[in-house]
Design an enzyme around this catalytic site. Structure first.
Site, PDB file in Angstrom:
ATOM      1  N   LYS A 126     -10.151  57.646  19.671  1.00  0.00           N
ATOM      2  CA  LYS A 126     -10.100  59.077  19.972  1.00  0.00           C
ATOM      3  C   LYS A 126     -10.345  59.334  21.457  1.00  0.00           C
ATOM      4  CE  LYS A 126     -13.745  61.784  19.643  1.00  0.00           C
ATOM      5  NZ  LYS A 126     -13.874  62.758  20.765  1.00  0.00           N
ATOM      6  N   ASN A 127     -11.402  58.719  22.004  1.00  0.00           N
ATOM      7  CA  ASN A 127     -11.787  59.004  23.381  1.00  0.00           C
ATOM      8  C   ASN A 127     -10.735  58.554  24.388  1.00  0.00           C
ATOM      9  OD1 ASN A 127     -14.159  60.172  22.540  1.00  0.00           O
ATOM     10  ND2 ASN A 127     -15.431  58.369  22.945  1.00  0.00           N
TER      11      ASN A 127
ATOM     12  N   CYS B 116     -22.581  72.498  25.007  1.00  0.00           N
ATOM     13  CA  CYS B 116     -22.462  71.338  24.127  1.00  0.00           C
ATOM     14  C   CYS B 116     -23.773  71.167  23.384  1.00  0.00           C
ATOM     15  CB  CYS B 116     -22.147  70.084  24.936  1.00  0.00           C
ATOM     16  SG  CYS B 116     -22.008  68.597  23.930  1.00  0.00           S
TER      17      CYS B 116
ATOM     18  N   ARG C 256     -23.440  69.054  29.740  1.00  0.00           N
ATOM     19  CA  ARG C 256     -22.382  68.147  30.176  1.00  0.00           C
ATOM     20  C   ARG C 256     -21.540  68.905  31.202  1.00  0.00           C
ATOM     21  NH1 ARG C 256     -20.087  65.857  24.469  1.00  0.00           N
ATOM     22  NH2 ARG C 256     -19.202  64.184  25.699  1.00  0.00           N
TER      23      ARG C 256
ATOM     24  N   ASP D 145     -22.798  56.821  21.567  1.00  0.00           N
ATOM     25  CA  ASP D 145     -22.060  57.309  20.407  1.00  0.00           C
ATOM     26  C   ASP D 145     -22.310  56.475  19.152  1.00  0.00           C
ATOM     27  OD1 ASP D 145     -21.001  59.437  21.731  1.00  0.00           O
ATOM     28  OD2 ASP D 145     -18.993  58.599  21.965  1.00  0.00           O
TER      29      ASP D 145
ATOM     30  N   ARG E 173     -13.396  65.540  13.553  1.00  0.00           N
ATOM     31  CA  ARG E 173     -12.983  65.442  14.950  1.00  0.00           C
ATOM     32  C   ARG E 173     -12.762  64.002  15.373  1.00  0.00           C
ATOM     33  NH1 ARG E 173     -17.078  67.193  18.682  1.00  0.00           N
ATOM     34  NH2 ARG E 173     -15.479  66.485  20.131  1.00  0.00           N
TER      35      ARG E 173
END
Length: 429
Positions: free
Chosen positions: A22-23, A120, A125, A310, A402
């Site tokens: 995803k990133n 966030c 961030r 993460d 997500r």
């Protein structure tokens, strides 16, 4: 809103294919703004975040076509012209990374108006470094009423950019903008995450001249234009690590395929230290646990190649039933222990002080209703639910959608008793 229900106690045995990252995918999608030719991305995940960005790109003039090709899931993005340089708040707020369309828009068309992404839940961030990088490249930046107005009518120019601290997003954004700048750009104190190497490879396939990604110094020699290309998205190291932790939590044997275990060495070392078995294979790895209780181990999050922030929530869930006390230090984001109170609802013994959490392993978790607070926290609750006695129900799983593709299907194929409860009350198997 949909929920996920998990009945604990089932061991996991089977194979889980790891999806594209995803990133990485969302930054590669933004790169489509840099050329008037099609960009074909394979190994593409189908996620809420990629859909959000696809909607924004469509508004800017990019056609977004998803299909299942010979190389699996793919997306073709084509922007023959930029039809709008305006990225509104209602789209940007849905995903922070969509702010990264700013640099490519300015690089290609000389101007853009992009909403600031907003707050966030896992801490501040700010986008200050993003804007400083664009200013160094010659863009004029003005902030009004929550929007960034950026202009470079004569084009961007190469520059020396030194970040005061490591920022993955700012490094990626600077790379995306600098590839069309006049002259050479050198980024110092760049982030070293593998997703940056993936971005470099894609940009170079499009005709850019980028070198050094994955090291603290990235050098970009600007070119006049980029062309179309085909690029395979790197496997998702966070998804891989998540399923590795799930296998260690539930016990059994899980083979992870389409994966690069070298990208999560820092996690795999800790899993072995805790007592899980790790075997590397040609296309991934195998995680085993024979049922013995794991041992408590300490972790500290760090930029790559250190322990990924993460994966912190997932590892905390693993430690809730380990033998002994573990200390978990979070050094990347403040306020990223919001999953701890939810894990405590399942019977976990956790105390948090500042950036450190102490987890004292308990013999048994108990199922309960819990609520996801962010993307990674949501899946940590699913992991805990795999061993909790009775049923655990996780609400607000739009966070989960997500970043995790077909999670119920992948875990269910290995024997987990997990199901989605649709918002209308009907269960989806």
């Amino acid at each position: 809103m949909d929920r996920i229900a998990i009945t604990g106690g089932a061991r996991l045995n089977g194979t889980i294919p790891v999806s594209g990252a995803k990133n990485s995918a969302i930054k590669l999608m933004a790169a489509s703004l840099l050329t008037d030719e099609p960009l074909r991305l394979t190994n593409m995940p189908r996620l809420a975040d990629t859909r959000f960005l696809g909607k924004l790109l469509s508004r800017l003039g990019v056609s977004v076509t998803e299909s299942d090709g010979v190389d699996g899931q793919e997306t073709v993005l084509h922007a023959p012209e930029i039809t709008s340089g305006f990225a509104p708040y209602d789209l940007v707020r849905q995903m922070r990374a969509s702010f990264n369309v700013l640099g490519p828009l300015v690089a290609r068309s000389g101007q853009a108006k992009v909403s600031l992404p907003g707050g966030c839940t896992i801490g501040a961030r700010p986008v200050d470094l993003h804007l400083q990088a664009l200013e160094a490249l010659g863009a004029k930046i003005d902030l009004h009423e929550g929007y960034v107005y950026a202009q470079a009518p004569r084009g961007l120019r190469g520059a020396e950019i030194t970040f005061p601290f490591v920022s993955v997003g700012a490094t990626e954004h600077a790379m995306l903008a600098a590839v069309l700048a006049d002259g050479t750009t050198v980024i110092h104190n760049a982030a070293c995450e593998p997703e940056l190497v993936d971005l470099q490879e894609c940009l170079n396939a499009m005709g850019a001249k980028v070198q050094g990604a994955g090291t603290p110094t990235v050098t970009i020699t600007g070119v006049a234009r980029l062309k179309g290309a085909s690029h395979a998205v790197i496997p998702d190291r966070i998804e891989m690590g998540t399923y590795a932790v799930a296998a260690a939590m539930a016990g059994g044997e899980v083979r992870l395929t389409n994966a690069r275990p070298g990208l999560i060495d820092s996690l795999l070392v800790k899993l072995e230290e805790a007592g899980a078995g790790v075997e590397h294979t040609a296309d991934g790895c195998i995680i085993r646990r024979n049922g013995d209780r794991l041992n408590a181990v300490d972790i500290e999050t760090q930029p790559f190649p250190g322990f990924a922030t993460d994966l912190q929530a997932q590892f905390m869930a693993l430690m809730t039933t380990a033998n002994g006390e573990s200390r978990i230090r979070e050094t990347i984001f403040e306020n990223r222990f919001m999953h701890a109170p939810e894990l405590m609802r399942l019977g976990a013994d956790i105390s948090v002080s500042g950036g450190e959490a102490r987890v004292r392993g308990v013999a048994q978790l108990e199922g309960a209703e819990v609520m996801a607070t962010d993307l990674r926290a949501s899946v940590s609750l699913v992991i805990a639910g795999l061993v909790a006695r009775g049923e655990t129900t996780v609400s607000r799983i739009y966070h989960l959608d997500r970043g995790f593709e077909r999670l119920e299907e992948k875990l269910g194929a290995c024997g987990a008793q997990v199901r989605r409860i649709a918002s209308d009350g009907e269960q989806e198997l």
